[in-house]
Write a protein that holds these residues in place. Structure first.
Motif, PDB file in Angstrom:
ATOM      1  N   GLY A  26       0.826  -1.194   0.000  1.00 47.71           N
ATOM      2  CA  GLY A  26       0.000   0.000   0.000  1.00 47.71           C
ATOM      3  C   GLY A  26       0.863   1.248   0.000  1.00 47.71           C
ATOM      4  N   TRP A  27       0.331   2.296  -0.551  1.00 54.83           N
ATOM      5  CA  TRP A  27       1.041   3.569  -0.586  1.00 54.83           C
ATOM      6  C   TRP A  27       0.272   4.603   0.232  1.00 54.83           C
ATOM      7  CZ3 TRP A  27       0.839   0.477  -4.948  1.00 54.83           C
ATOM      8  CH2 TRP A  27       2.082   0.077  -5.461  1.00 54.83           C
ATOM      9  N   ALA A  28       0.978   5.618   0.656  1.00 58.17           N
ATOM     10  CA  ALA A  28       0.365   6.719   1.397  1.00 58.17           C
ATOM     11  C   ALA A  28      -0.169   7.778   0.450  1.00 58.17           C
ATOM     12  CB  ALA A  28       1.373   7.332   2.369  1.00 58.17           C
ATOM     13  N   ILE A  29      -0.088   7.507  -0.841  1.00 58.54           N
ATOM     14  CA  ILE A  29      -0.659   8.412  -1.847  1.00 58.54           C
ATOM     15  C   ILE A  29      -1.621   7.599  -2.712  1.00 58.54           C
ATOM     16  CG2 ILE A  29       1.279  10.018  -1.887  1.00 58.54           C
ATOM     17  CD1 ILE A  29       1.001   7.908  -4.858  1.00 58.54           C
ATOM     18  N   ARG A  30      -2.544   8.307  -3.341  1.00 56.36           N
ATOM     19  CA  ARG A  30      -3.523   7.645  -4.216  1.00 56.36           C
ATOM     20  C   ARG A  30      -3.588   8.369  -5.548  1.00 56.36           C
ATOM     21  NH1 ARG A  30      -2.998   4.040  -1.259  1.00 56.36           N
ATOM     22  NH2 ARG A  30      -4.350   3.410   0.427  1.00 56.36           N
ATOM     23  N   LEU A  31      -3.655   7.588  -6.623  1.00 56.25           N
ATOM     24  CA  LEU A  31      -3.883   8.124  -7.960  1.00 56.25           C
ATOM     25  C   LEU A  31      -5.373   7.954  -8.241  1.00 56.25           C
ATOM     26  CD1 LEU A  31      -0.939   6.520  -9.980  1.00 56.25           C
ATOM     27  CD2 LEU A  31      -0.916   8.557  -8.534  1.00 56.25           C
ATOM     28  N   LEU A  32      -6.091   9.054  -8.297  1.00 53.97           N
ATOM     29  CA  LEU A  32      -7.538   8.995  -8.492  1.00 53.97           C
ATOM     30  C   LEU A  32      -7.887   8.924  -9.973  1.00 53.97           C
ATOM     31  CD1 LEU A  32      -8.719  11.639  -5.868  1.00 53.97           C
ATOM     32  CD2 LEU A  32      -8.327   9.181  -5.558  1.00 53.97           C
ATOM     33  N   ASP A  33      -9.073   8.395 -10.256  1.00 52.34           N
ATOM     34  CA  ASP A  33      -9.539   8.267 -11.635  1.00 52.34           C
ATOM     35  C   ASP A  33      -9.672   9.607 -12.347  1.00 52.34           C
ATOM     36  OD1 ASP A  33      -9.633   5.503 -11.406  1.00 52.34           O
ATOM     37  OD2 ASP A  33     -11.782   5.470 -10.937  1.00 52.34           O
ATOM     38  N   ASP A  34      -9.907  10.684 -11.580  1.00 51.37           N
ATOM     39  CA  ASP A  34     -10.068  12.008 -12.206  1.00 51.37           C
ATOM     40  C   ASP A  34      -8.725  12.671 -12.527  1.00 51.37           C
ATOM     41  OD1 ASP A  34      -9.116  12.930  -9.745  1.00 51.37           O
ATOM     42  OD2 ASP A  34     -10.921  14.091  -9.275  1.00 51.37           O
ATOM     43  N   GLY A  35      -7.599  11.986 -12.183  1.00 50.64           N
ATOM     44  CA  GLY A  35      -6.273  12.516 -12.482  1.00 50.64           C
ATOM     45  C   GLY A  35      -5.576  13.165 -11.308  1.00 50.64           C
ATOM     46  N   ASP A  36      -6.273  13.345 -10.191  1.00 53.70           N
ATOM     47  CA  ASP A  36      -5.629  13.923  -9.013  1.00 53.70           C
ATOM     48  C   ASP A  36      -4.752  12.883  -8.323  1.00 53.70           C
ATOM     49  OD1 ASP A  36      -6.722  16.442  -9.267  1.00 53.70           O
ATOM     50  OD2 ASP A  36      -8.288  16.128  -7.769  1.00 53.70           O
ATOM     51  N   VAL A  37      -3.704  13.374  -7.669  1.00 50.14           N
ATOM     52  CA  VAL A  37      -2.872  12.561  -6.787  1.00 50.14           C
ATOM     53  C   VAL A  37      -3.026  13.165  -5.404  1.00 50.14           C
ATOM     54  CG1 VAL A  37      -0.542  11.762  -6.252  1.00 50.14           C
ATOM     55  CG2 VAL A  37      -1.225  12.099  -8.643  1.00 50.14           C
ATOM     56  N   ILE A  38      -3.464  12.351  -4.447  1.00 51.99           N
ATOM     57  CA  ILE A  38      -3.687  12.865  -3.096  1.00 51.99           C
ATOM     58  C   ILE A  38      -2.877  12.053  -2.084  1.00 51.99           C
ATOM     59  CG2 ILE A  38      -5.980  13.788  -3.601  1.00 51.99           C
ATOM     60  CD1 ILE A  38      -7.102  11.354  -2.035  1.00 51.99           C
ATOM     61  N   SER A  39      -2.539  12.717  -0.978  1.00 50.55           N
ATOM     62  CA  SER A  39      -1.837  12.041   0.111  1.00 50.55           C
ATOM     63  C   SER A  39      -2.861  11.372   1.015  1.00 50.55           C
ATOM     64  CB  SER A  39      -1.018  13.056   0.909  1.00 50.55           C
ATOM     65  OG  SER A  39      -1.876  13.887   1.668  1.00 50.55           O
ATOM     66  N   ASP A  88      -3.427  12.165   3.857  1.00 44.07           N
ATOM     67  CA  ASP A  88      -4.038  13.244   4.634  1.00 44.07           C
ATOM     68  C   ASP A  88      -5.054  14.048   3.828  1.00 44.07           C
ATOM     69  OD1 ASP A  88      -2.307  12.534   6.734  1.00 44.07           O
ATOM     70  OD2 ASP A  88      -0.764  13.896   5.985  1.00 44.07           O
ATOM     71  N   GLY A  89      -5.218  13.706   2.545  1.00 47.65           N
ATOM     72  CA  GLY A  89      -6.170  14.408   1.701  1.00 47.65           C
ATOM     73  C   GLY A  89      -5.591  15.594   0.952  1.00 47.65           C
ATOM     74  N   GLU A  90      -4.284  15.830   1.084  1.00 44.00           N
ATOM     75  CA  GLU A  90      -3.635  16.932   0.365  1.00 44.00           C
ATOM     76  C   GLU A  90      -3.512  16.573  -1.114  1.00 44.00           C
ATOM     77  OE1 GLU A  90       0.708  19.178   0.144  1.00 44.00           O
ATOM     78  OE2 GLU A  90       0.413  17.567   1.584  1.00 44.00           O
ATOM     79  N   VAL A  91      -3.920  17.487  -1.985  1.00 41.88           N
ATOM     80  CA  VAL A  91      -3.747  17.268  -3.416  1.00 41.88           C
ATOM     81  C   VAL A  91      -2.292  17.580  -3.755  1.00 41.88           C
ATOM     82  CG1 VAL A  91      -4.430  17.957  -5.737  1.00 41.88           C
ATOM     83  CG2 VAL A  91      -6.157  17.813  -3.932  1.00 41.88           C
ATOM     84  N   LEU A  92      -1.575  16.558  -4.201  1.00 43.86           N
ATOM     85  CA  LEU A  92      -0.146  16.698  -4.492  1.00 43.86           C
ATOM     86  C   LEU A  92       0.113  17.114  -5.933  1.00 43.86           C
ATOM     87  CD1 LEU A  92       1.102  13.485  -2.675  1.00 43.86           C
ATOM     88  CD2 LEU A  92       0.995  15.830  -1.787  1.00 43.86           C
ATOM     89  N   GLY A  93      -0.831  16.817  -6.801  1.00 44.07           N
ATOM     90  CA  GLY A  93      -0.661  17.139  -8.216  1.00 44.07           C
ATOM     91  C   GLY A  93      -1.611  16.307  -9.051  1.00 44.07           C
ATOM     92  N   PHE A 124       3.655  12.155 -13.476  1.00 49.50           N
ATOM     93  CA  PHE A 124       3.173  12.990 -12.380  1.00 49.50           C
ATOM     94  C   PHE A 124       3.640  14.422 -12.576  1.00 49.50           C
ATOM     95  CE2 PHE A 124       4.370  14.873  -8.196  1.00 49.50           C
ATOM     96  CZ  PHE A 124       3.092  15.059  -7.691  1.00 49.50           C
ATOM     97  N   ILE A 125       2.698  15.365 -12.402  1.00 54.68           N
ATOM     98  CA  ILE A 125       2.986  16.797 -12.410  1.00 54.68           C
ATOM     99  C   ILE A 125       2.554  17.352 -11.057  1.00 54.68           C
ATOM    100  CG2 ILE A 125       2.488  19.027 -13.476  1.00 54.68           C
ATOM    101  CD1 ILE A 125       1.800  17.475 -16.069  1.00 54.68           C
ATOM    102  N   PRO A 126       3.485  17.940 -10.287  1.00 53.40           N
ATOM    103  CA  PRO A 126       3.126  18.489  -8.983  1.00 53.40           C
ATOM    104  C   PRO A 126       2.117  19.635  -9.102  1.00 53.40           C
ATOM    105  CG  PRO A 126       5.508  18.306  -9.183  1.00 53.40           C
ATOM    106  CD  PRO A 126       4.927  18.058 -10.543  1.00 53.40           C
ATOM    107  N   ALA A 127       1.315  19.828  -8.067  1.00 53.06           N
ATOM    108  CA  ALA A 127       0.343  20.924  -8.022  1.00 53.06           C
ATOM    109  C   ALA A 127       1.071  22.253  -8.213  1.00 53.06           C
ATOM    110  CB  ALA A 127      -0.395  20.910  -6.684  1.00 53.06           C
ATOM    111  N   GLY A 128       0.513  23.104  -9.045  1.00 54.84           N
ATOM    112  CA  GLY A 128       1.084  24.420  -9.303  1.00 54.84           C
ATOM    113  C   GLY A 128       2.187  24.426 -10.336  1.00 54.84           C
TER     114      GLY A 128
END
Length: 64
Positions: A2-15, A17-22, A34-38
């Protein structure tokens, strides 16, 4: 594994903790990246999703 991050179907990557990483997507050869947020440039890519998840998680933990 298991990872502490998730790749969502909508393209978001979240930690865990729910932080959007990119965002993530696949290139023309179906390799995930992967492209970081911002940002606008790819930071990581891999031939398989597990490898990409490992890279993103290490990057995320190093930022903390």
């Amino acid at each position: 594994m298991g990872w502490a991050i998730r790749l969502l179907d909508d393209g978001d990557v979240i930690s865990e903790d729910g932080e959007v990483l990119g965002t993530w997507d696949r290139d023309d050869e179906d390799h995930p990246f992967f492209i970081p947020a911002g940002e606008t440039e790819v930071l990581f890519w891999d031939t398989y999703i597990p490898g990409l998840c490992d890279k993103i998680e290490r990057w995320w933990r190093e930022r903390a």
